[in-house]
Design a protein around this motif. Structure first.
Motif, PDB file in Angstrom:
ATOM      1  N   LYS A  60       0.822  -1.209   0.000  1.00  0.00           N
ATOM      2  CA  LYS A  60       0.000   0.000   0.000  1.00  0.00           C
ATOM      3  C   LYS A  60       0.860   1.264   0.000  1.00  0.00           C
ATOM      4  N   ASN A  61       1.957   1.241   0.731  1.00  0.00           N
ATOM      5  CA  ASN A  61       2.855   2.398   0.808  1.00  0.00           C
ATOM      6  C   ASN A  61       4.064   2.166  -0.094  1.00  0.00           C
ATOM      7  N   LYS A  62       4.084   2.844  -1.229  1.00  0.00           N
ATOM      8  CA  LYS A  62       5.156   2.682  -2.210  1.00  0.00           C
ATOM      9  C   LYS A  62       6.051   3.920  -2.193  1.00  0.00           C
ATOM     10  N   SER A  63       7.272   3.756  -1.736  1.00  0.00           N
ATOM     11  CA  SER A  63       8.211   4.878  -1.696  1.00  0.00           C
ATOM     12  C   SER A  63       8.727   5.169  -3.099  1.00  0.00           C
ATOM     13  N   ASN A  64       9.346   6.353  -3.241  1.00  0.00           N
ATOM     14  CA  ASN A  64       9.897   6.735  -4.541  1.00  0.00           C
ATOM     15  C   ASN A  64      11.009   5.793  -4.973  1.00  0.00           C
ATOM     16  N   LEU A  65      11.788   5.287  -3.996  1.00  0.00           N
ATOM     17  CA  LEU A  65      12.869   4.365  -4.317  1.00  0.00           C
ATOM     18  C   LEU A  65      12.326   3.062  -4.889  1.00  0.00           C
ATOM     19  N   LEU A  66      11.243   2.545  -4.272  1.00  0.00           N
ATOM     20  CA  LEU A  66      10.634   1.321  -4.775  1.00  0.00           C
ATOM     21  C   LEU A  66      10.024   1.534  -6.151  1.00  0.00           C
ATOM     22  N   LYS A  67       9.411   2.699  -6.357  1.00  0.00           N
ATOM     23  CA  LYS A  67       8.836   2.997  -7.675  1.00  0.00           C
ATOM     24  C   LYS A  67       9.915   3.064  -8.737  1.00  0.00           C
ATOM     25  N   ALA A  68      11.071   3.649  -8.400  1.00  0.00           N
ATOM     26  CA  ALA A  68      12.179   3.720  -9.349  1.00  0.00           C
ATOM     27  C   ALA A  68      12.738   2.321  -9.635  1.00  0.00           C
ATOM     28  N   PHE A  69      12.811   1.504  -8.585  1.00  0.00           N
ATOM     29  CA  PHE A  69      13.344   0.149  -8.740  1.00  0.00           C
ATOM     30  C   PHE A  69      12.449  -0.690  -9.643  1.00  0.00           C
ATOM     31  N   HIS A  70      11.131  -0.482  -9.549  1.00  0.00           N
ATOM     32  CA  HIS A  70      10.190  -1.275 -10.330  1.00  0.00           C
ATOM     33  C   HIS A  70       9.679  -0.533 -11.572  1.00  0.00           C
ATOM     34  N   SER A  71      10.356   0.536 -11.938  1.00  0.00           N
ATOM     35  CA  SER A  71      10.034   1.198 -13.202  1.00  0.00           C
ATOM     36  C   SER A  71      10.612   0.387 -14.358  1.00  0.00           C
TER      37      SER A  71
END
Length: 384
Positions: A142-153
């Motif tokens: 539910k809580n997606k940090s910017n780092l995780l979003k970049a990693f899974h981009s």
């Protein structure tokens, strides 16, 4: 000198000369040849199945649960392990049992590169599973940090795949320099004139033995299994919690006025899923998505655990030079146990990759629908 003693000395000298003249070999009985042939057919089906998975994953660019880069790369690696099995074991069975000289020469041209590629593939597969599991964990978070979003981009996925494959190649590249093909031109048996042996530096280097056994065992067996089990447990627990919360929201307000017998059936499910750590509700109370996650996790992790435990056991026996691996009659020939066990380890590795499409079809309704649509579209195209 006693003639009997002299005859024994001559026999021992003849055996010693034979050991120097001919290569180590494994026998191919009719039963073993049939079993390897059946395994090779399964490997051929596995190559086709993983090509089909790759086509389906590539075609489904927009979906509720999109097939990303990791499943596509995993399908490529599964295809590679099945194809390498054909090259290393299927061809070897044909050469050794049917005595095809031209195929024997070709086999020892590619055996070292194929062996090294197989070791790279075995190391890369569990890490692609880990990355695919991490992505599924990201989807359920539910809580997606910017780092995780970049990693899974899209860019992050490509970088992760490139770096991980490069690391696998780097870690397994010493194998290419640690093994060689030896010739035995004076051996009277043509099919024992070549074999693979470790190079002298690899036999004498304690550092290489430590790296190739202890370090790579941890990297290929222990770390991936712990991560896969832990991550999948987190995912299933999270999905169970979400499923129970949705059921609570959908329950009518009159639920407290139902019969006491019904209340006793409802209450324990909520308690077990919210306040008992890693315990989950019964399978019948889970949603189809939760059950799919449970079964997929069990199938993938169990198959991975079996293949790696068998491989680790064989490696320990081979490194220790256990007597059970050598034939009592001929020390140059592998024992029946060694031959059967090594064939089993290789088959299980290949089999877990070959049946990946079956696991997806059985446990993942979305991919099952994609596969059915794929064949339906091909059938319509042929009809038209």
């Amino acid at each position: 000198m006693n003639l009997t003693v002299l005859a024994e000395l001559i026999e021992l000298r003849a055996k010693a000369e034979a050991e120097l003249l001919c290569a180590h070999y494994e026998t191919y009985t009719p039963v073993r040849f049939v079993l390897i042939t059946i395994a090779t057919v399964i490997a051929c089906l596995g190559t086709m199945g993983n090509i089909l998975l790759l086509i389906v994953f590539s075609a489904k660019q927009i979906s509720n649960t999109p097939a990303t880069l990791y499943p596509s790369v995993l399908a490529c690696l599964d295809f590679a392990i099945c194809f390498e099995y054909i090259l290393l074991f299927g061809v070897d069975a044909l050469v050794s049992y049917l005595k095809i000289e031209s195929l024997f020469k070709l086999y020892y041209v590619y055996i070292v590169p194929a062996y090294v590629m197989a070791r790279i593939t075995q190391l890369a597969i569990p890490y692609m599973l880990i990355f695919a599991t991490l992505e599924r964990l990201f989807w359920t978070s539910k809580n997606k940090s910017n780092l995780l979003k970049a990693f899974h981009s899209s860019t992050g996925r490509h970088i992760t795949v490139i770096v991980s494959l490069a690391m696998c190649i780097l870690l397994r590249s010493p194998s290419a320099f640690a093994i060689k093909v030896d010739d035995y031109p004076n051996c009277p048996d043509f099919f024992r004139t070549k074999t693979t042996n470790p190079r002298e530096w690899a036999q004498e280097s304690g550092l290489y033995h430590f790296f190739d056994f202890q370090v790579m065992t941890i990297a290929q067996t222990l770390v991936p299994f712990v991560l896969l089990v832990g991550l999948n447990l987190i995912i299933v627990r999270r999905m169970c919690s979400d499923s129970v919360q949705k059921e609570k929201q959908q329950e009518p307000a009159e639920v407290h006025f139902q019969e006491e017998r019904l209340l006793t059936q409802i209450t324990p499910v909520h308690k077990s899923s919210t306040s008992m750590g890693l315990s989950f509700p019964p399978l019948k109370s889970m949603s189809p998505a939760v059950r799919s996650a449970v079964f997929t996790m069990a199938a993938i992790v169990t198959s991975y655990l079996i293949s790696n435990i068998l491989h680790l056991s064989l490696t320990v026996l081979e490194r220790s030079g256990h007597a059970i691996l050598k034939s009592e009659e001929d020390p140059l020939m592998s024992s029946t146990f060694h031959t059967f066990f090594s064939d089993l380890v290789s088959f299980v590795y290949m089999f877990t990759s070959a049946i990946r499409i079956v696991i997806y079809y059985t446990c993942n309704p979305k991919i099952r629908g994609d596969l059915i649509d794929f064949f339906a579209n091909r059938k319509n195209a042929v009809y038209l």
